[in-house]
Scaffold this motif. Structure first.
Motif, PDB file in Angstrom:
ATOM      1  N   SER A   1      52.768 -60.942  39.961  1.00 38.69           N
ATOM      2  CA  SER A   1      54.147 -60.482  40.092  1.00 38.69           C
ATOM      3  C   SER A   1      54.197 -59.061  40.647  1.00 38.69           C
ATOM      4  O   SER A   1      54.995 -58.750  41.548  1.00 38.69           O
TER       5      SER A   1
ATOM      6  N   ASN B   1      59.093 -62.114  35.290  1.00 36.37           N
ATOM      7  CA  ASN B   1      59.377 -63.174  34.323  1.00 36.37           C
ATOM      8  C   ASN B   1      58.073 -63.868  33.944  1.00 36.37           C
ATOM      9  O   ASN B   1      57.472 -64.561  34.768  1.00 36.37           O
TER      10      ASN B   1
ATOM     11  N   SER C   1      58.105 -67.866  34.184  1.00 41.84           N
ATOM     12  CA  SER C   1      58.279 -68.551  35.461  1.00 41.84           C
ATOM     13  C   SER C   1      57.006 -68.370  36.276  1.00 41.84           C
ATOM     14  O   SER C   1      56.859 -67.394  37.030  1.00 41.84           O
TER      15      SER C   1
ATOM     16  N   SER D   1      61.966 -72.755  34.136  1.00 40.86           N
ATOM     17  CA  SER D   1      61.140 -72.016  33.183  1.00 40.86           C
ATOM     18  C   SER D   1      59.907 -72.817  32.801  1.00 40.86           C
ATOM     19  O   SER D   1      59.969 -74.039  32.575  1.00 40.86           O
TER      20      SER D   1
END
Length: 395
Positions: free
Chosen positions: A131, A145, A148, A195
Motif C-alpha cells: 500500500s 485498508n 482490502s 472487503s
C-alpha cells in the motif's frame, strides 16, 4: 513420504535378509537396497520430498510469468492464449499443494502460533508495504485498508482462512461438494469481492479442499509415464480452446474474484463457470504435476522459498509497470515478450534463494516469542530436548 505402510499378518514367516514380498527371491541389488533402507531408517528428522519443492518452484515461476504477460497480452492473441491457459491452473496447483500440506493442521497451540507468525503477520506487513509502495508511486489515493488485499496479498489472507477451516473439512461428510457449493454462491454474489477479497477466497476454496483430500498415492498416480503421455493432447486441446476463446472471454473469469453479474453475464453463468473452471484447473494441474521431476534438481532447494519469491516479485513487476518498462517491451513484439519472460523467471528464482530468505525472514517468519505464552506441551518438549542434549554429547 510415498512409502505405504505394510499390513501386519500378511507374511507369517519372516523373509530372508534383503528379500521383499514383491520380489520373492533376492536379486543382485538386494543387499544394496537393504543398506539404503537401513540408512533411511536411521536418518534423523523428516526429509523434504524433492517432488513438492520442484512443483512449488515451477508453479511460482508460472505465477511470475503470468504477471509479466498481463501488461503485454493486449492485441497479442498467441500470448493471451498462453496467459489464459497458465491462469487456469497455476494458482490452483499452488493452492492444491497448500491444502495437501494443511492436512495435519488442527487447533493445537503451536500450530496456530505458526499460522499467525507465518501467514497472518506477513499479510499485515506486506499489505502495508504494498500500500505504501503504491501510494509513493502515485497510484493510490485514500487511506490504507488492511481489509482490502492489494495485488498478491490476497493469497496470504485466503490461506489463513482456508487453513483455519481445515479441521471442519475433515469432519463433514461431503467436503468437496460443499466447497463447490460455496464457490458457486460466491460466483453469483455481487460485492463479495470487496472487503477481505472474500469472492476469491470462496471461488478458490474447492482447490484447497481437494488438496486436503489427496493422499500420497494420488500424486504417485500423476507421476507415471502414461500420465505424461496423456497430458500432451490435453495441453494441446487447452491451447486450442484458449486460442478460440481469447478474443471473446473476459480475463476476469480466470481470477475467480468477481460475480457473474459484475462480468456482464447472467447470474446462472456463474455456477456453470465455477464448475467448468474447477474441472479444467484439476485436469491441467494433474497434467502439470505429471511433468514435475521427482528427483533433486538445481531448483529443488528453491522450493522452500517460494513464498518469498511470490510476495517479493510483485514489487519488481509493479516497479517495471509504473516506470513504463512493459511499454518498451511491447514495442519489440515477440522479442520483447520473450525477454520479459526470461527476466521474470530469473527474478523470481533469485528471490527464492537462501540469501534473500535470510534478509527477509524477519517479515516472513518472525519468531515473536514475546507475543505468546508458552504452552505446557511445548515446554515439556523443550525440557525433553534439553535432557537429551548431554546424552548426545557424550556418545
Amino acid at each position: 513420504m510415498f512409502d505405504a505402510a505394510s499390513s501386519p499378518g500378511q507374511n507369517p514367516r519372516p523373509l530372508p535378509p534383503a528379500q521383499s514380498p514383491a520380489e520373492g527371491v533376492p536379486g543382485p541389488r538386494a543387499p544394496q537396497r537393504a543398506q539404503e533402507e537401513q540408512a533411511k531408517a536411521v536418518r534423523p528428522g523428516k526429509e523434504r520430498d524433492p517432488f513438492f519443492d520442484n512443483a512449488k518452484y515451477l508453479a511460482i515461476a508460472l505465477v511470475a510469468i503470468g504477471h509479466s504477460w498481463s501488461p503485454l497480452k493486449t492485441d497479442h492473441r498467441a500470448l493471451e492464449d498462453l496467459y489464459n491457459v497458465v491462469y487456469t491452473f497455476h494458482m490452483p496447483a499452488f493452492i492444491v499443494i497448500s491444502g495437501y500440506f494443511s492436512r495435519s493442521f488442527d487447533m493445537r497451540p503451536d500450530r496456530v502460533k505458526r499460522l499467525v507468525t507465518g501467514v497472518a503477520v506477513p499479510y499485515v506487513l506486506f499489505q502495508l508495504a504494498y500500500s505504501l509502495f503504491k501510494r509513493y508511486a502515485g497510484h493510490m489515493d485514500g487511506p490504507i485498508n488492511l481489509f482490502s488485499p492489494y495485488y498478491l496479498t490476497w493469497f496470504l489472507l485466503a490461506l489463513f482462512v482456508w487453513r483455519m477451516t481445515s479441521p471442519l473439512w475433515k469432519l463433514v461428510r461431503w467436503p468437496l461438494p460443499i466447497a463447490l457449493g460455496l464457490a458457486m454462491i460466491g460466483s453469483v454474489t455481487p460485492g463479495v469481492d470487496g472487503s477481505l477479497d472474500f469472492g476469491r477466497i470462496l471461488q478458490f476454496l474447492p482447490c484447497f479442499v481437494l488438496g486436503l483430500l489427496l493422499k500420497p498415492e494420488h500424486f504417485t498416480l500423476m507421476r507415471t509415464r502414461r500420465m505424461r503421455i496423456l497430458s500432451l493432447p490435453v495441453f494441446a486441446a487447452a491451447l486450442a480452446i484458449g486460442w478460440w476463446t481469447a478474443p471473446h472471454m473476459n480475463d476476469n473469469w480466470f481470477y475467480r474474484q468477481n460475480a457473474a453479474q459484475e462480468l456482464g453475464a447472467p447470474w446462472w453463468i456463474g455456477p456453470l463457470m465455477t464448475l467448468a473452471m474447477f474441472g479444467c484447473a484439476v485436469l491441467l494441474t494433474a497434467c502439470f504435476l505429471a511433468w514435475v521431476p521427482g528427483r533433486r534438481t538445481w531448483f529443488t532447494a528453491l522450493g522452500a522459498g517460494t513464498l518469498y519469491g511470490y510476495l517479493l516479485h510483485g514489487f519488481v513487476i509493479k516497479s517495471v509497470l509504473f516506470l513504463g518498462g512493459f511499454d518498451i517491451a511491447q514495442r519489440y513484439g515477440d522479442y520483447g515478450s520473450a525477454v520479459v519472460t526470461v527476466l521474470a523467471v530469473a527474478t523470481v528464482t533469485l528471490l527464492c534463494t537462501k540469501p534473500v530468505q535470510r534478509v527477509f525472514r524477519f517479515a516472513m517468519e518472525p519468531k515473536m516469542a514475546w507475543a505468546f505464552v508458552q504452552d505446557a506441551t511445548e515446554l515439556a518438549r523443550e525440557r525433553q530436548r534439553k535432557e537429551r542434549e548431554p546424552v548426545k554429547a557424550g556418545v
